[in-house]
Enzyme design. Structure first.
Site, PDB file in Angstrom:
ATOM      1  N   THR A  99      10.236  -5.645   9.810  1.00 50.83           N
ATOM      2  CA  THR A  99       9.420  -5.158  10.930  1.00 50.83           C
ATOM      3  C   THR A  99       8.826  -6.341  11.689  1.00 50.83           C
ATOM      4  O   THR A  99       8.307  -7.278  11.078  1.00 50.83           O
ATOM      5  CB  THR A  99       8.285  -4.251  10.388  1.00 50.83           C
ATOM      6  OG1 THR A  99       8.906  -3.181   9.679  1.00 50.83           O
ATOM      7  CG2 THR A  99       7.406  -3.701  11.495  1.00 50.83           C
TER       8      THR A  99
ATOM      9  N   ASN B 110       7.285 -35.784  12.110  1.00 57.96           N
ATOM     10  CA  ASN B 110       5.919 -35.287  11.889  1.00 57.96           C
ATOM     11  C   ASN B 110       4.954 -36.368  11.427  1.00 57.96           C
ATOM     12  O   ASN B 110       3.763 -36.283  11.670  1.00 57.96           O
ATOM     13  CB  ASN B 110       5.928 -34.129  10.885  1.00 57.96           C
ATOM     14  CG  ASN B 110       6.804 -34.374   9.689  1.00 57.96           C
ATOM     15  OD1 ASN B 110       7.957 -34.772   9.826  1.00 57.96           O
ATOM     16  ND2 ASN B 110       6.279 -34.144   8.505  1.00 57.96           N
TER      17      ASN B 110
ATOM     18  N   CYS C 204       2.537 -31.189   3.708  1.00 61.44           N
ATOM     19  CA  CYS C 204       3.384 -30.537   2.714  1.00 61.44           C
ATOM     20  C   CYS C 204       3.517 -31.376   1.455  1.00 61.44           C
ATOM     21  O   CYS C 204       3.736 -30.855   0.383  1.00 61.44           O
ATOM     22  CB  CYS C 204       4.755 -30.278   3.289  1.00 61.44           C
ATOM     23  SG  CYS C 204       4.666 -29.509   4.894  1.00 61.44           S
TER      24      CYS C 204
ATOM     25  N   GLY D 130       8.803 -22.483  10.818  1.00 62.55           N
ATOM     26  CA  GLY D 130       9.762 -23.588  10.834  1.00 62.55           C
ATOM     27  C   GLY D 130      10.664 -23.591   9.614  1.00 62.55           C
ATOM     28  O   GLY D 130      11.882 -23.767   9.722  1.00 62.55           O
TER      29      GLY D 130
HETATM   30  N1  PLP Z   1       9.497 -29.305  10.389  1.00 61.86           N
HETATM   31  C1  PLP Z   1       8.525 -30.166  10.708  1.00 61.86           C
HETATM   32  C2  PLP Z   1       8.876 -31.437  11.442  1.00 61.86           C
HETATM   33  C3  PLP Z   1       7.204 -29.889  10.343  1.00 61.86           C
HETATM   34  O1  PLP Z   1       6.243 -30.764  10.646  1.00 61.86           O
HETATM   35  C4  PLP Z   1       6.919 -28.675   9.657  1.00 61.86           C
HETATM   36  C5  PLP Z   1       5.537 -28.358   9.216  1.00 61.86           C
HETATM   37  O2  PLP Z   1       4.806 -29.218   8.757  1.00 61.86           O
HETATM   38  C6  PLP Z   1       7.975 -27.810   9.367  1.00 61.86           C
HETATM   39  C7  PLP Z   1       9.244 -28.161   9.749  1.00 61.86           C
HETATM   40  C8  PLP Z   1       7.754 -26.524   8.624  1.00 61.86           C
HETATM   41  O3  PLP Z   1       7.107 -25.563   9.414  1.00 61.86           O
HETATM   42  P1  PLP Z   1       6.339 -24.327   8.733  1.00 61.86           P
HETATM   43  O4  PLP Z   1       5.293 -24.922   7.856  1.00 61.86           O
HETATM   44  O5  PLP Z   1       5.796 -23.554   9.896  1.00 61.86           O
HETATM   45  O6  PLP Z   1       7.335 -23.552   7.966  1.00 61.86           O
END
Ligand code: PLP
Length: 381
Positions: A234, A148, A322, A69
């Site tokens: 790759t 999220n 995060c 993401g």
């Molecule tokens: N966007 C949202 C809404 C998310 O919940 C997350 C992950 O927590 C991300 C982006 C980022 O994804 P990734 O951790 O796979 O890079």
């Protein structure tokens, strides 16, 4: 373990593991090699691409695989800025993931004006403010499909219409929406859309960026021309094949997510709100993801509850994974007007198709005494 943190990540589905294994054991070649051991991998990659395409209603030619993401979001936004270097305005919402927020903030140093469109106390986007913001020439708008932390859904089709009316390109972060609500780029006409496989029972380290036909891509990761030159490196063959298997599985289980998992979530939420005093929902019951519930527990620190639950083998989250580790109150709840105290007392429960009635019973059996204990400790401080 009783796992209620499926918005942080999900268990890799057995189907995805089984699909990936041959590419980690016997078929470990490089798809770009000239001999069959390498280029025979084109076939499973094409099949995976088709499965993932079906998940978003796109043609397999209109997206490329990334590392997840975060990379997809960065690439979409960067690509849009490079396409229109004279447009110096970035429009995002106040509840975006840090990948979007921090990308936008960094651009302020490069002379960009970042406009943050507010949400109301329920986490709903102010569409009038969005329309006003995009009336000036805008390089990119980024609005998530689903949040999220609260699970609140943005009206992405209406947002897309507003952006189209004012000729502003739109990226949507659909990382949390995939596998939980139907996604279709034929009806939600966005310019870019980001996904991550590990949120839908695929492996970590693989995602995609969809790009609407006719929209230019300015690659951020350049290399050996893989992914039609859109993203070098790759191919993560096993990861992509696992993503394909997870996409197929999540399409098959979308109904279950919206029936059984939704009612499990609703039972959990109702029981907490009814049985434990001083609790309230962050966000609205609808429009919301079927799996997510974010609840404020007055008079506790959510961090303490998370630790007590952890000791009992139950996983929940405070804020997003995060931002865990930082003691800052959640920027999402703060953007919704929550006080820092309320934000710090809020817990996210995010369910998935692996959750059972028994998981909810176990959580509900333990929760009231833990809240009582934490409240007693908190008030005696
Ligand atoms: N966007 C949202 C809404 C998310 O919940 C997350 C992950 O927590 C991300 C982006 C980022 O994804 P990734 O951790 O796979 O890079």
């Amino acid at each position: 373990m009783r796992y209620f943190d499926n918005n942080a990540t999900t268990r890799v589905a057995p189907e995805a593991v089984a699909a990936m294994l041959p590419f980690l054991t016997e078929r470990w070649g490089n798809p770009s090699s000239g001999y069959r051991f390498g280029h025979d991998l084109a076939e499973p990659l094409i099949a995976a691409r088709e499965h993932v395409a079906a998940l978003i209603g796109a043609s397999p030619d209109h997206f490329f695989f990334t590392s997840g993401g975060t990379e997809s979001i960065n690439t979409a936004l960067q690509s849009a800025l490079r396409s229109e270097p004279d447009r110096k305005r970035i429009v995002i919402t106040g509840v975006e993931h840090p990948a979007t927020l921090n990308f936008a903030r960094l651009q302020e140093r490069n002379g960009y004006e970042v406009v943050i469109v507010p949400v109301d106390s329920a986490g709903q986007l102010d569409l009038n403010a969005l329309e006003k913001a995009v009336q000036q020439e805008t390089a990119i708008v980024s609005a998530m499909w689903a949040n999220n932390e609260t699970g609140m859904l943005f009206p992405i089709r209406e947002i897309a219409e507003i952006c189209r009316k004012h000729d502003a390109p739109l990226h949507t972060d659909a990382v949390q929406a995939a596998g939980k609500v139907p996604l279709d780029v034929r009806t939600a006409v966005v310019d870019f859309l980001s996904l991550a496989a590990h949120k839908l029972h695929g492996p970590k380290g693989v995602g995609l960026l969809y790009v609407r036909p006719g929209v230019s891509v300015h690659p951020v990761i350049v290399g050996g021309g893989q992914e039609r030159g859109w993203r070098g490196g790759t191919e993560n063959v096993a990861g992509i094949v696992g993503f394909g298997a997870a996409a197929l599985r999540s399409m098959r289980r979308l109904d279950e997510m919206n029936t059984r998992v939704r009612s499990l979530r609703d039972r959990l939420e109702r029981a907490i709100l009814e049985r434990i005093s001083g609790t309230s929902l962050n966000g609205l019951p609808e429009p919301r993801l079927p799996n997510t519930s974010n609840i404020a527990f007055d008079g506790i620190e959510a961090e303490g509850l998370m630790l007590l639950l952890d000791a009992a083998g139950i996983c929940v989250s405070t804020g997003s994974a995060c931002s865990a580790g930082s003691h800052k109150p959640s920027h999402v709840l703060t953007a919704m007007g929550c006080s820092p105290g309320r934000a710090r007392s809020s817990v996210r429960f995010s369910l998935g198709v692996d959750n059972t009635d028994e998981d909810v019973d176990v959580l509900l059996a333990k929760l009231p005494a833990m809240i009582e204990r934490l409240r007693a400790e908190f008030s005696s401080r």
